[in-house]
Design an enzyme around this catalytic site. Structure first.
Site, mmCIF file in Angstrom:
data_model
loop_
_atom_site.group_PDB
_atom_site.id
_atom_site.type_symbol
_atom_site.label_atom_id
_atom_site.label_comp_id
_atom_site.label_asym_id
_atom_site.label_seq_id
_atom_site.Cartn_x
_atom_site.Cartn_y
_atom_site.Cartn_z
ATOM 1 N N CYS A 167 15.830 7.413 -3.297
ATOM 2 C CA CYS A 167 15.201 8.149 -2.798
ATOM 3 C C CYS A 167 15.695 9.417 -1.380
ATOM 4 O O CYS A 167 15.459 10.524 -1.258
ATOM 5 C CB CYS A 167 14.216 7.612 -1.530
ATOM 6 S SG CYS A 167 13.530 6.697 -2.159
ATOM 7 N N HIS A 307 12.397 9.013 7.895
ATOM 8 C CA HIS A 307 11.940 8.747 6.668
ATOM 9 C C HIS A 307 10.912 8.331 6.559
ATOM 10 O O HIS A 307 10.432 8.165 5.841
ATOM 11 C CB HIS A 307 13.665 7.818 6.296
ATOM 12 C CG HIS A 307 13.053 7.173 4.959
ATOM 13 N ND1 HIS A 307 13.397 7.941 3.630
ATOM 14 C CD2 HIS A 307 13.255 5.591 3.712
ATOM 15 C CE1 HIS A 307 13.959 6.964 2.335
ATOM 16 N NE2 HIS A 307 13.159 6.566 3.143
ATOM 17 N N GLU A 318 14.517 1.950 11.277
ATOM 18 C CA GLU A 318 15.354 3.503 11.519
ATOM 19 C C GLU A 318 15.179 4.382 12.759
ATOM 20 O O GLU A 318 15.901 4.682 13.279
ATOM 21 C CB GLU A 318 14.109 5.015 10.891
ATOM 22 C CG GLU A 318 14.249 6.016 10.994
ATOM 23 C CD GLU A 318 13.618 7.005 9.773
ATOM 24 O OE1 GLU A 318 13.992 8.173 9.572
ATOM 25 O OE2 GLU A 318 13.001 6.563 9.111
ATOM 26 N N LYS A 339 4.825 11.106 5.586
ATOM 27 C CA LYS A 339 5.057 10.753 4.295
ATOM 28 C C LYS A 339 3.348 10.228 4.783
ATOM 29 O O LYS A 339 3.140 9.232 3.233
ATOM 30 C CB LYS A 339 5.599 9.527 4.705
ATOM 31 C CG LYS A 339 7.133 9.354 3.104
ATOM 32 C CD LYS A 339 8.379 8.469 3.095
ATOM 33 C CE LYS A 339 9.809 9.333 2.964
ATOM 34 N NZ LYS A 339 10.209 9.734 3.729
ATOM 35 N N HIS A 344 5.327 9.127 -0.803
ATOM 36 C CA HIS A 344 6.797 8.777 -0.643
ATOM 37 C C HIS A 344 7.251 9.275 -2.093
ATOM 38 O O HIS A 344 6.879 9.178 -3.302
ATOM 39 C CB HIS A 344 7.408 7.360 -0.735
ATOM 40 C CG HIS A 344 8.965 7.738 -0.817
ATOM 41 N ND1 HIS A 344 10.005 8.801 -0.546
ATOM 42 C CD2 HIS A 344 9.445 6.341 -0.621
ATOM 43 C CE1 HIS A 344 10.915 8.333 -0.774
ATOM 44 N NE2 HIS A 344 10.724 6.609 -0.239
ATOM 45 N N PHE A 405 16.677 3.026 -2.277
ATOM 46 C CA PHE A 405 17.502 2.454 -2.631
ATOM 47 C C PHE A 405 19.196 2.398 -2.435
ATOM 48 O O PHE A 405 19.307 2.924 -3.274
ATOM 49 C CB PHE A 405 16.797 1.861 -3.605
ATOM 50 C CG PHE A 405 15.449 1.268 -3.844
ATOM 51 C CD1 PHE A 405 14.941 1.099 -2.195
ATOM 52 C CD2 PHE A 405 14.503 1.426 -4.217
ATOM 53 C CE1 PHE A 405 13.668 0.919 -1.724
ATOM 54 C CE2 PHE A 405 13.057 1.012 -4.166
ATOM 55 C CZ PHE A 405 12.938 0.641 -3.101
#
Length: 419
Positions: A167, A307, A318, A339, A344, A405
Protein backbone atom coordinates in the site's frame (compact mmCIF):
# COMPACT_ATOMS: atom_id res chain seq x y z
CA UNK A 1 31.78 17.26 -5.04
CA UNK A 2 28.52 18.60 -3.62
CA UNK A 3 25.43 18.48 -5.83
CA UNK A 4 23.01 21.38 -5.58
CA UNK A 5 19.56 19.84 -5.28
CA UNK A 6 16.93 21.22 -7.62
CA UNK A 7 13.56 22.37 -6.35
CA UNK A 8 10.67 20.18 -7.50
CA UNK A 9 7.12 21.34 -8.17
CA UNK A 10 3.80 19.77 -9.15
CA UNK A 11 2.58 20.91 -12.57
CA UNK A 12 -0.04 18.31 -13.49
CA UNK A 13 -2.61 16.00 -11.87
CA UNK A 14 -4.71 13.05 -13.03
CA UNK A 15 -7.17 10.97 -11.01
CA UNK A 16 -9.88 8.38 -11.45
CA UNK A 17 -11.43 7.30 -8.14
CA UNK A 18 -14.56 5.72 -6.63
CA UNK A 19 -15.91 9.22 -5.96
CA UNK A 20 -15.02 10.88 -9.25
CA UNK A 21 -13.49 10.08 -12.64
CA UNK A 22 -11.59 13.38 -12.93
CA UNK A 23 -9.55 15.48 -10.54
CA UNK A 24 -12.34 18.04 -10.17
CA UNK A 25 -14.94 15.34 -9.53
CA UNK A 26 -12.65 13.69 -6.97
CA UNK A 27 -12.08 16.98 -5.11
CA UNK A 28 -15.80 17.79 -5.14
CA UNK A 29 -16.51 14.32 -3.77
CA UNK A 30 -14.06 14.91 -0.93
CA UNK A 31 -15.50 18.34 -0.13
CA UNK A 32 -19.04 16.95 -0.07
CA UNK A 33 -18.20 13.92 2.07
CA UNK A 34 -19.30 11.41 -0.56
CA UNK A 35 -18.94 7.71 0.22
CA UNK A 36 -17.77 5.59 -2.71
CA UNK A 37 -18.84 2.30 -1.10
CA UNK A 38 -21.66 0.20 -2.51
CA UNK A 39 -22.49 -3.42 -3.26
CA UNK A 40 -20.04 -5.08 -5.68
CA UNK A 41 -21.12 -5.16 -9.31
CA UNK A 42 -18.04 -6.71 -10.95
CA UNK A 43 -18.82 -10.29 -9.87
CA UNK A 44 -21.36 -12.36 -7.95
CA UNK A 45 -20.36 -11.95 -4.31
CA UNK A 46 -23.43 -13.58 -2.74
CA UNK A 47 -21.31 -16.23 -1.00
CA UNK A 48 -18.56 -13.85 0.14
CA UNK A 49 -18.14 -12.48 3.66
CA UNK A 50 -17.79 -8.95 2.25
CA UNK A 51 -20.26 -7.98 -0.45
CA UNK A 52 -19.27 -4.35 -1.06
CA UNK A 53 -16.36 -2.21 -2.15
CA UNK A 54 -15.51 1.24 -3.51
CA UNK A 55 -15.73 0.54 -7.23
CA UNK A 56 -15.34 3.07 -10.04
CA UNK A 57 -18.67 4.55 -11.10
CA UNK A 58 -19.90 4.87 -14.71
CA UNK A 59 -16.58 3.51 -15.93
CA UNK A 60 -16.08 1.92 -19.33
CA UNK A 61 -12.48 1.73 -20.51
CA UNK A 62 -13.60 2.12 -24.11
CA UNK A 63 -14.94 5.59 -23.30
CA UNK A 64 -11.29 6.59 -22.97
CA UNK A 65 -9.29 4.02 -24.91
CA UNK A 66 -9.49 2.30 -28.29
CA UNK A 67 -11.49 -0.92 -27.99
CA UNK A 68 -8.70 -3.11 -29.38
CA UNK A 69 -6.13 -1.43 -27.12
CA UNK A 70 -8.31 -1.78 -24.02
CA UNK A 71 -8.75 -5.53 -24.61
CA UNK A 72 -5.00 -6.12 -24.52
CA UNK A 73 -4.42 -4.59 -21.07
CA UNK A 74 -5.65 -5.29 -17.55
CA UNK A 75 -8.01 -2.90 -15.78
CA UNK A 76 -5.16 -1.52 -13.63
CA UNK A 77 -3.27 -0.53 -16.78
CA UNK A 78 -6.40 0.91 -18.38
CA UNK A 79 -6.83 3.35 -15.49
CA UNK A 80 -3.09 4.08 -15.53
CA UNK A 81 -3.25 5.20 -19.17
CA UNK A 82 -6.34 7.29 -18.49
CA UNK A 83 -4.74 9.27 -15.66
CA UNK A 84 -1.55 9.69 -17.71
CA UNK A 85 -3.64 11.35 -20.44
CA UNK A 86 -5.33 13.56 -17.84
CA UNK A 87 -2.08 14.57 -16.17
CA UNK A 88 -0.17 15.24 -19.39
CA UNK A 89 -2.99 17.46 -20.65
CA UNK A 90 -3.32 19.21 -17.30
CA UNK A 91 0.43 19.92 -17.20
CA UNK A 92 0.40 21.30 -20.74
CA UNK A 93 3.25 19.04 -21.85
CA UNK A 94 3.95 19.52 -25.54
CA UNK A 95 5.50 16.23 -26.64
CA UNK A 96 6.58 17.77 -29.96
CA UNK A 97 8.75 20.37 -28.22
CA UNK A 98 10.13 18.73 -25.07
CA UNK A 99 13.05 16.32 -24.90
CA UNK A 100 11.56 12.81 -24.38
CA UNK A 101 14.86 11.56 -22.97
CA UNK A 102 14.40 13.92 -20.01
CA UNK A 103 10.85 12.84 -19.16
CA UNK A 104 10.37 9.61 -17.21
CA UNK A 105 7.68 7.46 -15.61
CA UNK A 106 7.57 5.71 -12.25
CA UNK A 107 4.18 4.10 -11.92
CA UNK A 108 3.28 1.47 -9.36
CA UNK A 109 0.73 -1.03 -8.17
CA UNK A 110 0.53 -3.08 -5.03
CA UNK A 111 -0.79 -6.21 -6.76
CA UNK A 112 -1.07 -5.52 -10.49
CA UNK A 113 -3.06 -7.68 -12.89
CA UNK A 114 -4.79 -9.94 -10.39
CA UNK A 115 -8.04 -9.98 -12.39
CA UNK A 116 -6.17 -11.20 -15.49
CA UNK A 117 -4.29 -13.83 -13.48
CA UNK A 118 -7.45 -15.08 -11.80
CA UNK A 119 -9.48 -15.32 -15.01
CA UNK A 120 -6.75 -17.09 -17.00
CA UNK A 121 -6.13 -19.69 -14.28
CA UNK A 122 -9.86 -20.27 -13.75
CA UNK A 123 -10.32 -20.88 -17.48
CA UNK A 124 -7.40 -23.31 -17.49
CA UNK A 125 -8.88 -25.19 -14.52
CA UNK A 126 -12.12 -25.76 -16.46
CA UNK A 127 -10.31 -27.59 -19.28
CA UNK A 128 -8.64 -30.93 -19.74
CA UNK A 129 -5.20 -29.75 -18.66
CA UNK A 130 -4.12 -28.54 -22.08
CA UNK A 131 -2.48 -25.13 -21.59
CA UNK A 132 -4.47 -22.65 -23.66
CA UNK A 133 -3.51 -19.24 -22.35
CA UNK A 134 -4.03 -15.83 -23.89
CA UNK A 135 -0.76 -14.59 -25.46
CA UNK A 136 -1.30 -11.33 -23.58
CA UNK A 137 -1.62 -13.14 -20.21
CA UNK A 138 1.84 -12.28 -18.89
CA UNK A 139 2.12 -8.77 -20.40
CA UNK A 140 -1.30 -7.92 -18.98
CA UNK A 141 -0.50 -9.23 -15.51
CA UNK A 142 2.99 -8.01 -14.62
CA UNK A 143 3.28 -5.03 -12.32
CA UNK A 144 5.70 -2.96 -14.35
CA UNK A 145 3.60 -2.98 -17.52
CA UNK A 146 1.61 0.15 -16.62
CA UNK A 147 4.80 2.22 -16.45
CA UNK A 148 5.95 0.73 -19.74
CA UNK A 149 2.60 1.31 -21.44
CA UNK A 150 2.55 4.96 -20.30
CA UNK A 151 6.03 5.55 -21.71
CA UNK A 152 5.07 4.02 -25.05
CA UNK A 153 1.79 5.92 -25.25
CA UNK A 154 3.52 9.27 -24.79
CA UNK A 155 7.00 8.46 -26.17
CA UNK A 156 8.75 9.19 -22.87
CA UNK A 157 12.28 7.78 -22.83
CA UNK A 158 13.58 8.90 -19.45
CA UNK A 159 13.81 6.73 -16.30
CA UNK A 160 11.04 4.14 -16.33
CA UNK A 161 10.14 1.51 -13.75
CA UNK A 162 7.66 0.37 -11.12
CA UNK A 163 7.96 0.38 -7.34
CA UNK A 164 6.21 -2.37 -5.36
CA UNK A 165 5.75 -1.95 -1.62
CA UNK A 166 2.13 -2.96 -1.06
CA UNK A 167 0.00 0.00 0.00
CA UNK A 168 3.03 2.32 0.15
CA UNK A 169 3.87 1.71 -3.53
CA UNK A 170 2.71 4.93 -5.16
CA UNK A 171 4.15 7.14 -2.40
CA UNK A 172 7.49 5.45 -2.96
CA UNK A 173 7.02 6.11 -6.69
CA UNK A 174 6.48 9.81 -5.98
CA UNK A 175 9.51 9.87 -3.70
CA UNK A 176 11.76 8.25 -6.30
CA UNK A 177 10.54 10.64 -8.98
CA UNK A 178 11.14 13.59 -6.65
CA UNK A 179 14.70 12.45 -5.99
CA UNK A 180 15.51 11.83 -9.66
CA UNK A 181 14.47 15.36 -10.54
CA UNK A 182 16.25 17.11 -7.71
CA UNK A 183 19.41 15.17 -8.55
CA UNK A 184 19.16 16.41 -12.14
CA UNK A 185 18.51 12.98 -13.70
CA UNK A 186 15.26 14.15 -15.34
CA UNK A 187 13.33 17.36 -15.98
CA UNK A 188 9.83 15.89 -15.68
CA UNK A 189 8.57 12.69 -14.09
CA UNK A 190 5.09 11.18 -14.30
CA UNK A 191 4.57 9.33 -11.03
CA UNK A 192 1.74 7.54 -9.28
CA UNK A 193 -0.06 4.23 -9.13
CA UNK A 194 -3.15 2.23 -9.99
CA UNK A 195 -5.02 -0.73 -8.52
CA UNK A 196 -7.98 -2.83 -9.65
CA UNK A 197 -8.33 -6.06 -7.69
CA UNK A 198 -12.03 -6.09 -6.82
CA UNK A 199 -12.42 -9.70 -7.87
CA UNK A 200 -13.16 -13.10 -6.37
CA UNK A 201 -9.49 -13.65 -5.53
CA UNK A 202 -8.95 -10.13 -4.20
CA UNK A 203 -11.96 -9.95 -1.92
CA UNK A 204 -11.73 -13.57 -0.72
CA UNK A 205 -8.00 -13.21 -0.09
CA UNK A 206 -8.37 -10.14 2.08
CA UNK A 207 -11.41 -11.69 3.79
CA UNK A 208 -9.29 -14.70 4.71
CA UNK A 209 -6.86 -12.32 6.42
CA UNK A 210 -9.78 -10.71 8.28
CA UNK A 211 -8.67 -7.36 6.88
CA UNK A 212 -11.94 -6.23 5.26
CA UNK A 213 -15.00 -4.72 6.86
CA UNK A 214 -18.01 -7.04 6.80
CA UNK A 215 -20.61 -4.33 7.43
CA UNK A 216 -22.85 -5.64 4.64
CA UNK A 217 -25.99 -4.00 6.04
CA UNK A 218 -24.58 -0.50 5.54
CA UNK A 219 -21.74 -0.32 2.99
CA UNK A 220 -21.77 3.49 2.71
CA UNK A 221 -20.63 3.87 6.33
CA UNK A 222 -18.38 0.81 6.50
CA UNK A 223 -15.10 2.72 6.15
CA UNK A 224 -15.01 4.51 9.48
CA UNK A 225 -11.46 5.47 10.54
CA UNK A 226 -11.04 6.32 14.24
CA UNK A 227 -14.56 5.09 15.07
CA UNK A 228 -14.92 2.74 18.02
CA UNK A 229 -16.82 0.22 15.89
CA UNK A 230 -14.51 0.10 12.88
CA UNK A 231 -14.05 -3.47 11.67
CA UNK A 232 -11.63 -3.33 8.75
CA UNK A 233 -10.93 -1.49 5.53
CA UNK A 234 -13.09 -1.19 2.42
CA UNK A 235 -11.38 -2.15 -0.83
CA UNK A 236 -11.17 0.57 -3.47
CA UNK A 237 -9.92 0.84 -7.03
CA UNK A 238 -8.62 3.56 -9.32
CA UNK A 239 -5.49 5.47 -10.24
CA UNK A 240 -3.70 8.74 -9.71
CA UNK A 241 -0.76 10.60 -11.17
CA UNK A 242 1.26 13.70 -10.38
CA UNK A 243 3.51 15.42 -12.90
CA UNK A 244 6.65 16.44 -11.00
CA UNK A 245 9.00 18.91 -12.62
CA UNK A 246 12.14 20.83 -11.77
CA UNK A 247 11.27 24.39 -10.86
CA UNK A 248 13.62 25.87 -13.43
CA UNK A 249 12.11 23.76 -16.22
CA UNK A 250 8.55 24.60 -15.17
CA UNK A 251 9.28 28.33 -15.01
CA UNK A 252 11.09 28.28 -18.36
CA UNK A 253 8.07 26.83 -20.14
CA UNK A 254 5.53 28.93 -18.23
CA UNK A 255 3.84 25.97 -16.56
CA UNK A 256 1.13 26.35 -13.95
CA UNK A 257 2.58 25.38 -10.57
CA UNK A 258 0.26 23.80 -8.01
CA UNK A 259 2.70 23.47 -5.15
CA UNK A 260 6.22 22.41 -4.24
CA UNK A 261 7.30 18.95 -3.13
CA UNK A 262 9.20 19.63 0.06
CA UNK A 263 10.50 16.24 1.17
CA UNK A 264 9.86 12.55 1.67
CA UNK A 265 10.81 9.69 3.95
CA UNK A 266 10.87 5.89 3.88
CA UNK A 267 11.33 3.45 6.77
CA UNK A 268 10.36 -0.06 7.86
CA UNK A 269 8.51 -1.31 10.93
CA UNK A 270 10.54 -4.55 11.02
CA UNK A 271 7.76 -5.92 13.18
CA UNK A 272 5.03 -8.00 11.49
CA UNK A 273 3.87 -8.91 7.98
CA UNK A 274 0.50 -7.15 8.34
CA UNK A 275 0.18 -5.48 11.75
CA UNK A 276 1.79 -2.10 12.49
CA UNK A 277 4.14 -1.67 15.39
CA UNK A 278 1.77 -1.11 18.35
CA UNK A 279 3.61 2.05 19.40
CA UNK A 280 3.81 3.38 15.86
CA UNK A 281 7.62 3.34 15.80
CA UNK A 282 7.89 2.98 12.02
CA UNK A 283 5.26 5.67 11.43
CA UNK A 284 7.06 7.96 13.86
CA UNK A 285 10.43 7.47 12.18
CA UNK A 286 9.09 8.00 8.64
CA UNK A 287 7.37 11.28 9.53
CA UNK A 288 10.54 12.51 11.23
CA UNK A 289 12.54 11.49 8.15
CA UNK A 290 10.20 13.42 5.85
CA UNK A 291 10.36 16.53 8.05
CA UNK A 292 14.16 16.39 8.11
CA UNK A 293 14.33 15.89 4.34
CA UNK A 294 12.03 18.87 3.83
CA UNK A 295 13.96 21.07 6.23
CA UNK A 296 10.73 21.72 8.14
CA UNK A 297 9.78 21.70 11.80
CA UNK A 298 6.82 19.82 13.21
CA UNK A 299 5.09 23.17 13.78
CA UNK A 300 5.19 23.87 10.02
CA UNK A 301 2.69 21.12 9.19
CA UNK A 302 -0.95 22.20 8.97
CA UNK A 303 -2.63 19.05 7.66
CA UNK A 304 -1.94 15.32 7.79
CA UNK A 305 -3.72 12.93 5.45
CA UNK A 306 -3.28 9.78 7.50
CA UNK A 307 -3.07 6.21 6.29
CA UNK A 308 -6.20 5.71 8.43
CA UNK A 309 -7.53 2.48 6.94
CA UNK A 310 -10.30 1.86 9.51
CA UNK A 311 -8.56 -1.14 11.07
CA UNK A 312 -8.59 -1.57 14.86
CA UNK A 313 -4.80 -1.66 15.28
CA UNK A 314 -3.65 0.64 12.49
CA UNK A 315 -5.59 3.76 13.40
CA UNK A 316 -4.42 3.72 17.02
CA UNK A 317 -0.76 3.13 16.14
CA UNK A 318 -0.73 6.01 13.64
CA UNK A 319 -2.33 8.45 16.08
CA UNK A 320 0.25 7.49 18.71
CA UNK A 321 3.01 8.19 16.23
CA UNK A 322 1.56 11.59 15.32
CA UNK A 323 1.42 12.58 18.99
CA UNK A 324 5.03 11.51 19.48
CA UNK A 325 6.28 13.46 16.46
CA UNK A 326 4.19 16.61 16.80
CA UNK A 327 3.70 16.90 20.57
CA UNK A 328 1.41 19.77 21.52
CA UNK A 329 1.30 20.95 17.91
CA UNK A 330 -0.68 17.79 17.10
CA UNK A 331 -3.72 19.55 18.58
CA UNK A 332 -3.36 22.44 16.12
CA UNK A 333 -3.16 20.21 13.02
CA UNK A 334 -6.09 19.04 10.94
CA UNK A 335 -5.96 15.26 10.58
CA UNK A 336 -8.22 13.31 8.26
CA UNK A 337 -8.57 10.00 6.49
CA UNK A 338 -9.97 10.32 2.97
CA UNK A 339 -10.20 6.52 2.89
CA UNK A 340 -13.49 7.04 4.73
CA UNK A 341 -14.77 8.18 1.31
CA UNK A 342 -12.62 6.44 -1.31
CA UNK A 343 -11.96 3.20 0.49
CA UNK A 344 -8.44 1.80 0.40
CA UNK A 345 -6.93 1.89 -3.10
CA UNK A 346 -4.01 -0.27 -1.95
CA UNK A 347 -1.02 0.53 -4.21
CA UNK A 348 -2.78 3.62 -5.58
CA UNK A 349 -3.73 4.98 -2.14
CA UNK A 350 -0.57 7.03 -1.66
CA UNK A 351 -0.86 9.09 -4.82
CA UNK A 352 -4.62 9.62 -4.48
CA UNK A 353 -4.07 10.93 -0.96
CA UNK A 354 -1.06 13.00 -2.04
CA UNK A 355 -3.37 14.63 -4.58
CA UNK A 356 -5.77 15.46 -1.72
CA UNK A 357 -2.85 17.13 0.06
CA UNK A 358 -1.84 19.08 -3.05
CA UNK A 359 -5.40 20.38 -3.48
CA UNK A 360 -5.64 21.21 0.22
CA UNK A 361 -2.55 23.39 -0.13
CA UNK A 362 -4.00 24.98 -3.28
CA UNK A 363 -7.49 25.66 -1.91
CA UNK A 364 -6.75 26.05 1.83
CA UNK A 365 -9.40 23.46 2.63
CA UNK A 366 -9.08 20.15 4.47
CA UNK A 367 -11.22 17.16 3.42
CA UNK A 368 -13.13 15.42 6.21
CA UNK A 369 -13.16 12.02 7.83
CA UNK A 370 -16.73 10.81 7.36
CA UNK A 371 -18.58 7.93 9.04
CA UNK A 372 -17.69 8.82 12.63
CA UNK A 373 -20.39 7.80 15.08
CA UNK A 374 -18.73 6.73 18.33
CA UNK A 375 -15.52 8.00 19.91
CA UNK A 376 -12.86 5.36 20.50
CA UNK A 377 -11.66 5.55 24.13
CA UNK A 378 -8.30 4.24 22.91
CA UNK A 379 -7.71 7.46 20.95
CA UNK A 380 -7.13 11.03 22.08
CA UNK A 381 -10.39 12.58 20.93
CA UNK A 382 -9.15 16.11 21.59
CA UNK A 383 -7.24 15.86 18.30
CA UNK A 384 -8.89 17.53 15.32
CA UNK A 385 -9.77 14.50 13.21
CA UNK A 386 -11.92 16.69 10.93
CA UNK A 387 -15.07 14.65 11.32
CA UNK A 388 -17.86 14.86 8.74
CA UNK A 389 -17.27 18.31 7.26
CA UNK A 390 -14.33 19.92 5.42
CA UNK A 391 -12.62 22.77 7.19
CA UNK A 392 -11.19 25.97 5.78
CA UNK A 393 -7.78 26.96 7.10
CA UNK A 394 -4.44 28.11 5.81
CA UNK A 395 -2.58 25.01 4.61
CA UNK A 396 1.04 25.97 4.01
CA UNK A 397 2.32 22.41 4.29
CA UNK A 398 0.60 19.03 4.24
CA UNK A 399 1.93 15.55 4.99
CA UNK A 400 0.63 12.29 3.50
CA UNK A 401 1.25 8.94 5.20
CA UNK A 402 1.05 5.51 3.57
CA UNK A 403 1.97 2.21 5.20
CA UNK A 404 2.07 -1.19 3.51
CA UNK A 405 1.92 -4.87 4.45
CA UNK A 406 5.47 -5.97 5.14
CA UNK A 407 6.06 -2.93 7.34
CA UNK A 408 6.79 -0.45 4.51
CA UNK A 409 6.31 3.19 5.53
CA UNK A 410 6.37 6.26 3.29
CA UNK A 411 5.60 9.93 3.92
CA UNK A 412 5.50 12.83 1.48
CA UNK A 413 5.31 16.55 2.27
CA UNK A 414 4.03 19.22 -0.10
CA UNK A 415 3.97 22.96 0.57
CA UNK A 416 2.84 26.20 -1.01
CA UNK A 417 5.07 27.31 -3.85
CA UNK A 418 6.92 30.55 -3.18
CA UNK A 419 8.85 31.97 -6.14
Amino acid sequence: MLIELKRVVVTGIGAITPIGNTVDEYWNGLMNGVSGADYIKQFDCSKFKTKFACELKDFEATDYLDKKEARKIDRFTQTALIVSDQAMLNAGIDKEVMNPDRIGVIFSSGIGGLITFQNEVMEFAKGDGTPRFNPYFIPKMILDIAAGQISMRHNLRGPNYAVVSACASSTHALMDAFNLIRLGKADIMLAGGSESVISQAGVAGFNAMKALSERNDDPATASRPFDKDRDGFVMGEGAGMLVLESLEHAVARGAHIYCEVAGAGATADAHHITAPHPDGLGAKSVMNAALEDAGLKAEDIDYINVHGTSTPLGDIAEVKAIQQVFGQHAYKINISSTKSMTGHLLGAAGVIEAIACVLSVVHDKVPPTINHFTDDPGLDNDLNLTFWKPQERKVNAALSNTFGFGGHNASLIVKKYVA
